[in-house]
Design an enzyme around this catalytic site. Structure first.
Site, PDB file in Angstrom:
ATOM      1  N   GLU A  60     -13.107  -2.161 -14.259  1.00  0.00           N
ATOM      2  CA  GLU A  60     -11.929  -2.637 -14.993  1.00  0.00           C
ATOM      3  C   GLU A  60     -12.198  -3.947 -15.715  1.00  0.00           C
ATOM      4  OE1 GLU A  60     -12.537  -3.322 -11.935  1.00  0.00           O
ATOM      5  OE2 GLU A  60     -12.187  -5.480 -11.945  1.00  0.00           O
ATOM      6  N   LYS A  73     -12.785 -13.386 -16.896  1.00  0.00           N
ATOM      7  CA  LYS A  73     -12.163 -12.236 -16.221  1.00  0.00           C
ATOM      8  C   LYS A  73     -11.154 -12.734 -15.193  1.00  0.00           C
ATOM      9  CE  LYS A  73     -13.317  -8.373 -13.076  1.00  0.00           C
ATOM     10  NZ  LYS A  73     -14.394  -7.550 -12.493  1.00  0.00           N
ATOM     11  N   LYS A  97     -11.961   1.230  -3.837  1.00  0.00           N
ATOM     12  CA  LYS A  97     -13.140   0.698  -3.139  1.00  0.00           C
ATOM     13  C   LYS A  97     -13.045   1.013  -1.646  1.00  0.00           C
ATOM     14  CE  LYS A  97     -13.891  -3.427  -6.038  1.00  0.00           C
ATOM     15  NZ  LYS A  97     -15.270  -3.152  -6.466  1.00  0.00           N
ATOM     16  N   ASP A 131     -11.937 -12.039  -7.789  1.00  0.00           N
ATOM     17  CA  ASP A 131     -12.306 -11.371  -9.036  1.00  0.00           C
ATOM     18  C   ASP A 131     -11.684 -12.054 -10.274  1.00  0.00           C
ATOM     19  OD1 ASP A 131     -13.987  -9.407  -9.998  1.00  0.00           O
ATOM     20  OD2 ASP A 131     -12.463  -7.830  -9.990  1.00  0.00           O
ATOM     21  N   ARG A 142     -14.757  -4.993 -17.480  1.00  0.00           N
ATOM     22  CA  ARG A 142     -15.260  -4.822 -18.846  1.00  0.00           C
ATOM     23  C   ARG A 142     -14.152  -4.322 -19.777  1.00  0.00           C
ATOM     24  NH1 ARG A 142     -19.933  -0.877 -16.830  1.00  0.00           N
ATOM     25  NH2 ARG A 142     -19.751  -2.369 -15.132  1.00  0.00           N
TER      26      ARG A 142
HETATM   27  N1  BES Z   1     -15.226  -6.872  -9.325  1.00  0.00           N
HETATM   28  C1  BES Z   1     -16.216  -5.870  -9.246  1.00  0.00           C
HETATM   29  C2  BES Z   1     -17.629  -6.431  -9.183  1.00  0.00           C
HETATM   30  C3  BES Z   1     -18.025  -7.157  -7.927  1.00  0.00           C
HETATM   31  C4  BES Z   1     -18.604  -6.495  -6.886  1.00  0.00           C
HETATM   32  C5  BES Z   1     -17.886  -8.528  -7.854  1.00  0.00           C
HETATM   33  C6  BES Z   1     -19.009  -7.175  -5.754  1.00  0.00           C
HETATM   34  C7  BES Z   1     -18.272  -9.215  -6.731  1.00  0.00           C
HETATM   35  C8  BES Z   1     -18.842  -8.557  -5.688  1.00  0.00           C
HETATM   36  C9  BES Z   1     -16.142  -4.961 -10.472  1.00  0.00           C
HETATM   37  O1  BES Z   1     -14.897  -4.768 -11.026  1.00  0.00           O
HETATM   38  C10 BES Z   1     -16.639  -3.620 -10.031  1.00  0.00           C
HETATM   39  O2  BES Z   1     -16.036  -3.043  -9.180  1.00  0.00           O
HETATM   40  N2  BES Z   1     -17.728  -3.177 -10.624  1.00  0.00           N
HETATM   41  C11 BES Z   1     -18.321  -1.938 -10.288  1.00  0.00           C
HETATM   42  C12 BES Z   1     -18.839  -1.340 -11.556  1.00  0.00           C
HETATM   43  C13 BES Z   1     -19.252   0.103 -11.430  1.00  0.00           C
HETATM   44  C14 BES Z   1     -18.049   0.994 -11.139  1.00  0.00           C
HETATM   45  C15 BES Z   1     -19.923   0.497 -12.709  1.00  0.00           C
HETATM   46  C16 BES Z   1     -19.469  -2.188  -9.309  1.00  0.00           C
HETATM   47  O3  BES Z   1     -20.128  -3.222  -9.411  1.00  0.00           O
HETATM   48  O4  BES Z   1     -19.652  -1.359  -8.423  1.00  0.00           O
HETATM   49 ZN    ZN Z   2     -13.564  -6.360 -10.725  1.00  0.00          ZN
HETATM   50 ZN    ZN Z   3     -13.780  -3.207 -10.105  1.00  0.00          ZN
END
Ligand code: BES
Ligand code: ZN
Ligand code: ZN
Length: 498
Positions: A349, A265, A277, A288, A351
């Protein structure tokens, strides 16, 4: 840093500091520590007898030899209880000794290799270099003030006593150096801010590495990926002014070797997009792209180690930003696999870009696909900051990864991919939604990915926790860690031996 091996006797070797190790008392002194003690009229034994050095794990004691030895200083480092010794502790001890020496402003160290607990000199040399180089890593590129205060070790000399030993030590230390350089490359990319480490920067870096290490590279522009049908990658990329890049590296192409695809990724900044966020801690989302960094670093090391495998490295790279052109919740995307996805959150995003990258990797019909991604916050909640979430559809491949993980100390813990979890991803209007429930979030993310690898053996590593850390570990300073790099290289080395 200059690292080499020389023939000599530790008690006769001139250097700025001689590095010696000892187990926790009452273990007797061994090998070079014992020879130096004899030459030094029992100075070290006396210190231990008086209780001034106990040999506890990572205990460091700097001694001045006052001309009793050619080296003006000795650093004595504890290895803890002999029965509990392993290579992970050894890497930690090498790091702690290295950090002590660096912080003292000493630039050269000599280390007489010794054999412990059934580990070969080669193994010990590799792990020593790995622990030390990873432990003294610093990211100073953007510091302009008081640069003269930055301290670095310049030279490490291994001392071997026999010719036969020297070649083995040399082999081990070169391997350790190659692997550590790869990990530090990944750390630099993760620690680099997103205004420098853009998708274009990643592509240029990948091109440079490809040229130097005889790797083939192809960088697809967003319009090319659009023409190919990568609707999910394109949707994420179009929200940003920074052009996305779909980077494909290939090592040992067309040689009839086992093909393994590594997919990482590469979101160089994740704002969440329209599903933005909260601003607190958002600066961390520059990490990321840790999965992509790990893939690039692994290819670099694999080529330098000349691993007899055909490796395909795929790094979909883009920012995830809100804008007038950004994709939106409710949008339906057509992925490269032909399957459609309803966007529930633009913050899921990773996935999406991976769905196209995984489908692309299937075209190579690899023996295995391994993806690495900072995919879910839920994985950090489940396993914490230091553990990789491990998922997969193939027992043999999962075991390979677990075995490599136990060797490198990069902990990975398996989570299930039962069919029931897929229920949460059903959509009214498309084949899937990109988000299920908060509960079991890491598993649902992994289940989503599993729909894009067909029947190919596949493992997903969720590195959201360990990709960058707030509190340091013995040989992992705070910040970007290069998580997954040593694990992948170890797995590939083991595979190449089979
Ligand atoms: N990049 C984030 C995941 C992440 C969160 C990595 C905290 C490192 C620390 C990912 O793209 C994301 O935002 N995932 C969401 C998924 C949800 C919307 C289903 C998440 O983890 O909240
Ligand atoms: Zn992310
Ligand atoms: Zn994200």
């Amino acid at each position: 840093m200059n690292i080499r091996v020389e023939k000599g006797r530790p008690e006769k070797y001139p250097c700025e500091v001689l590095l010696l190790f000892a187990f926790e008392s009452p273990e007797p002194l061994e090998g070079p520590t014992q020879s130096v003690d004899l030459e030094w009229k029992g100075f070290i034994s006396t210190l231990i007898k008086q209780g001034d050095f106990k040999g506890e794990l990572f205990e460091c004691h700097l001694l001045y030899t006052q001309e009793a030895l050619p080296a003006p200083r000795v650093l004595l480092t504890g290895l803890g209880k002999k029965g509990e010794f392993d290579l992970e502790k050894w890497r930690g001890a090498a790091s702690k000794a290295g950090q002590f020496i660096r912080n003292a402003g000493i630039k050269q160290l000599a280390f007489p290799i010794m054999k412990f607990n059934g580990h070969s000199e080669k193994e010990l040399a590799e792990s020593f270099v790995t622990g030390l180089l990873l432990g003294v890593y610093q990211f100073n590129e953007f510091k302009t003030l008081e640069r003269e205060k930055i301290r670095e070790i310049e030279e490490i000399i291994f001392i071997g006593e026999k010719n036969a030993e020297i070649e083995l030590i040399d082999d081990g230390l070169r391997t350790g150096q190659t692997i550590s350089e790869a990990v530090c490359l990944a750390r630099d990319l993760v620690n680099g801010p997103s205004n420098e480490v853009t998708p274009t920067f990643l592509a240029e870096k990948a091109k440079k590495i490809a040229k130097e290490y005889e790797i083939e590279i192809q960088v697809l522009e967003v319009d090319e990926t659009e023409a190919m049908g990568m609707g999910a990658f394109v949707a994420v990329a179009k929200g940003s002014q920074e052009p996305g890049k779909f980077i494909v590296l290939e090592y040992n192409k067309g040689k009839g070797l086992d093909t393994i695809a590594l997919v990482g990724k590469g979101i160089t900044f994740d704002s969440g997009g329209i599903s933005i966020k909260p601003s607190e801690n958002m600066e961390r989302m520059k990490d990321d792209m840790s999965g992509a960094a790990a893939v690039l670093a692994t290819l670099q090391a694999a080529s330098k180690l000349r691993l007899p495998l055909h490796l395909v490295g795929i790094m979909p790279a883009t920012e995830n930003l809100p804008s007038g052109k950004a994709y939106k919740p409710g949008d339906i995307l057509k992925t490269l696999s032909g399957q459609t996805v309803e966007v529930i959150s633009t913050d899921a995003e990773g996935r999406l870009i991976l769905s196209d990258a995984l489908a692309y990797s299937v075209r190579y019909q690899p023996k295995a696909i391994i993806d690495l991604a900072t995919l879910t916050g839920a994985c950090v909640i489940a396993l914490g900051d230091y553990v990789i979430g491990l998922f997969g559809n193939d027992e043999v491949l999962l075991r390979r990864v677990e075995e490599a993980s136990s060797k490198t100390g990069e902990k990975a813990w398996r989570l299930p991919l039962w069919d029931e979890y897929f229920e949460y991803l059903k959509s009214d209007s498309a084949d899937f939604r990109n988000v299920g429930t908060r509960a079991a979030g890491a598993i649902i993310g992994a289940i989503f990915l599993s729909k894009f690898v067909g029947k190919i053996p596949w493992v997903h590593l969720d590195i959201a926790g360990p990709a960058s850390i707030e509190k340091e570990k013995p040989y992992i300073p705070r910040g970007g860690t290069g998580a997954g790099v040593r694990l992948l290289i170890q797995m590939l080395r083991d595979w190449a031996k089979d």
